[in-house]
Enzyme design. Structure first.
Site, PDB file in Angstrom:
ATOM      1  N   GLU A 440       0.811  -1.109   0.030  1.00  0.00           N
ATOM      2  CA  GLU A 440       0.047   0.019  -0.010  1.00  0.00           C
ATOM      3  C   GLU A 440       0.842   1.205  -0.200  1.00  0.00           C
ATOM      4  O   GLU A 440       0.373   2.252   0.411  1.00  0.00           O
ATOM      5  CB  GLU A 440      -1.005   0.057   1.273  1.00  0.00           C
ATOM      6  CG  GLU A 440      -1.752  -1.124   1.344  1.00  0.00           C
ATOM      7  CD  GLU A 440      -2.605  -1.679  -0.007  1.00  0.00           C
ATOM      8  OE1 GLU A 440      -2.838  -0.799  -0.697  1.00  0.00           O
ATOM      9  OE2 GLU A 440      -2.842  -2.913  -0.015  1.00  0.00           O
ATOM     10  N   GLY A 441       2.146   1.289  -0.587  1.00  0.00           N
ATOM     11  CA  GLY A 441       3.024   2.284  -0.635  1.00  0.00           C
ATOM     12  C   GLY A 441       4.096   2.236   0.559  1.00  0.00           C
ATOM     13  O   GLY A 441       3.729   2.192   1.510  1.00  0.00           O
TER      14      GLY A 441
END
Length: 598
Positions: A440-441
């Protein structure tokens, strides 16, 4: 071996005493979220997580998921637990009544997600990914799409995924290759391969709804040419039942370091039928609805692993006998003292406690802004909530996963050699937590988002919205003798935060690499600063409760002691981050790539 207990008392402290959720719900018109209803949800959710999910956590790690000719079988007990989850109505908790939901505040869904994640993170990812799919459909889907897909997702009979990453690209979605060719019936033919798809294939629900990024034939290059599609595993019949198999298959499962109980799939789309969500070539904008949901969910992962590690290492430290206390025997009848008497063990335990409880405060503060952004009465109030959430989300995602991983490691360390042995569950907690700083980054991506997009591109406006909150708190408590140490340090940090931001901004005007060079240190500094405010607020709340004589003195004294520990032992880390970010980009970029040798 200790069992997981859902920390209901601390959850209630953060919800009701720190953040005043009862008044918050009443002000937003959530009449059904009465104190009695909220208590019932907390109690029943805790029972389910402790009695159903926690016992199969280690089973999931040991058995993992199995792949056979495209079909995936989840570990023993996972499917049955999911059926209980659905029958109890848990998936529908925070969703709108018109789509089959219970219409309760989104923040209550956050509380439930923390419980589930603490008990069994890998299981929790199956329903967890569905919430992102639901939020995306609710925000961007047509009425027909909502009727077909959203109602089934809310019901829980179908689950959802997010399909972004491809073998040749990770974060850089501008170079993705998946194609979407128009069909005569208004649908699209989706072709391409997606990797690292959590919960991408399993046997727990009758259908899986994939939310997929792909390119239309005439799409412009880069991120401006990405569209978003619904691609179900089974195409729905007109009556909503499951129909024929779509052209999406699971090519394999990844062999991973942790979260073995969750299927991380390679998905092959071979002319699969898909349906456009939102405008053409605006898919990335729509997908951010899903991604932001997932980022806050991942922030919860940091809290969950910190809490699980703390609980188990605390129980072990009280029981394990080893050496004598340096200040004299504390267990004179025994062969040695329990290791909790040793200062370094206390350091490890208090660090975990500070990060798990402080992380909970931060996530619930974010959840409160989600409620406000959905249900506040005026546009101005909703924008204020959105701005604060935009600023806090990258901090919550990256800082809480970094400190959650640190806490998981400290939990293992408290066990000594036994922590390295699988039966205690501590090495699983470390392995499971490690991915949280990546997906998610990554921490670096979140840091660039915070410093580059949220702070510098807003010319400091989003930062100032939060530092004003801190400033007003300090002003209000400046004469509060009990809070004097916290207020003085908070004022210093708040001032330095703005000065550091300005200095980086000035340097970046001459050399853009200054942003990247400072970003991770800036994010960690910001995380420690945000938690300092929350721990000062917690100390204020605990002091007031003690003065009022409400009982539970041990609980409130522990809060105050943990706040003191945080300010004395953890917050000084900001000095290192400040020094590092001010050192500039030259010490990172001065060595040419070809001169990196070994």
């Amino acid at each position: 071996m200790s069992e997981i207990k859902i920390p209901l008392r601390d959850m209630r402290f953060s919800m009701r005493e720190l953040l005043n959720w009862d008044q918050h719900y009443a002000a937003l018109g959530y009449e059904d979220a009465s104190p009695d209803v909220v208590d019932a949800i907390l109690e029943e959710g805790a029972k389910f997580c402790e009695n159903v999910l926690a016992p199969i956590n280690q089973v999931g790690d040991q058995q993992g998921c199995t792949w056979n000719d495209g079909e995936v079988t989840t570990p023993e007990g996972f499917k049955e637990a999911y059926q209980q989850f659905v029958e109890a109505g848990w998936p529908s908790l925070p969703h709108k009544v018109e789509h089959g939901g219970q219409g309760l505040p989104p923040s209550l869904g956050t509380i439930l997600s923390e419980m589930v994640g603490t008990a069994n993170w890998s299981w929790g990812m199956y329903p967890g990914l569905s919430h992102g799919a639901m939020n995306t459909l609710e925000a961007h889907g047509t009425d027909a799409q909502k009727e077909t897909y959203l109602t089934k997702l809310v019901e829980g009979t179908w689950t959802g995924t997010m399909c972004l990453t491809e073998p040749h690209c990770g974060t850089d979605l501008g170079i993705l290759r998946s194609k979407a060719e128009p069909n005569d019936d208004g649908s699209y033919s989706i072709t391409g391969t997606k990797i690292f798809i959590s919960a991408g294939e399993h046997d727990m629900a009758e259908n899986i709804v994939h939310i997929v990024l792909a390119r239309l034939p005439d799409a412009p290059a880069g991120t401006k040419g990405i569209s978003l599609f619904i691609v179900p595993k089974f195409l729905p019949n007109e009556d909503g039942s499951v129909g024929e198999r779509n052209g999406v298959t699971c090519g394999s499962l990844e062999h991973k370091m942790g979260i073995h109980g969750n299927a991380t799939a390679v998905l092959n789309f071979d002319g699969a039928k898909g349906f456009l969500i939102g405008p053409p070539n605006k898919g990335l904008n729509c997908m951010f609805t899903f991604m932001n949901t997932a980022r806050l969910g991942t922030a919860l992962q940091g809290v969950a692993h910190a809490e699980a590690g703390f609980q188990k290492s605390l129980a072990y430290a009280k029981d394990r006998l080893q050496m004598r206390s340096l200040s004299g025997p504390k267990n004179p009848e025994g062969a040695a003292d329990p290791i909790i008497v040793h200062p370094d063990v206390r350091r490890m335990l208090l660090t975990q406690k500070a990060f798990s409880e402080g992380g909970r405060m931060l996530v619930l503060l974010c959840a409160q802004q989600v409620d406000r952004s959905h249900a506040a009465e005026t546009d101005e109030e909703r924008k204020d909530a959105d701005d604060l959430l935009a600023f806090l989300t990258p901090i919550a995602k990256a800082f809480l996963t970094e400190t959650g991983y640190e806490s998981a490691n400290l939990g293992l360390q408290c066990f000594g050699g036994h922590g390295y042995i699988a039966e205690w569950g501590m090495e699983q907690n470390v392995r499971d937590s490690r991915i949280s700083t990546i997906y998610e980054g990554t921490t670096g991506i979140q840091a660039l988002d915070l410093l580059g997009r949220k702070v510098l591109m807003s010319q400091g406006e989003l930062l100032r919205k939060f530092t004003k909150i801190v400033h007003k708190f300090c002003q209000a408590e400046v004469d509060n003798e009990a809070l004097a140490p916290y207020v003085a340090k908070l004022q210093e940090i708040n001032k330095e935060w703005g000065e550091l931001t300005m200095n980086i901004g000035v340097k970046a005007m001459e050399n853009p690499d200054e942003v990247g060079a400072a970003s991770v240190d800036y994010l960690m500094y910001s995380g420690y600063a945000v938690q300092a405010y929350l721990w000062a607020l917690a100390a204020k709340t605990a002091n007031e409760k003690l003065q009022a004589g409400t009982g539970e003195e041990d609980f409130y004294r522990a809060k105050i002691a943990t706040a003191r520990f945080y300010f004395d032992r953890i917050l000084p880390r900001t000095a290192t981050h400040a020094s590092a970010m001010q050192s500039g980009a030259d010490n990172l970029m001065g060595l040419d790539a070809e001169h990196f040798v070994f």
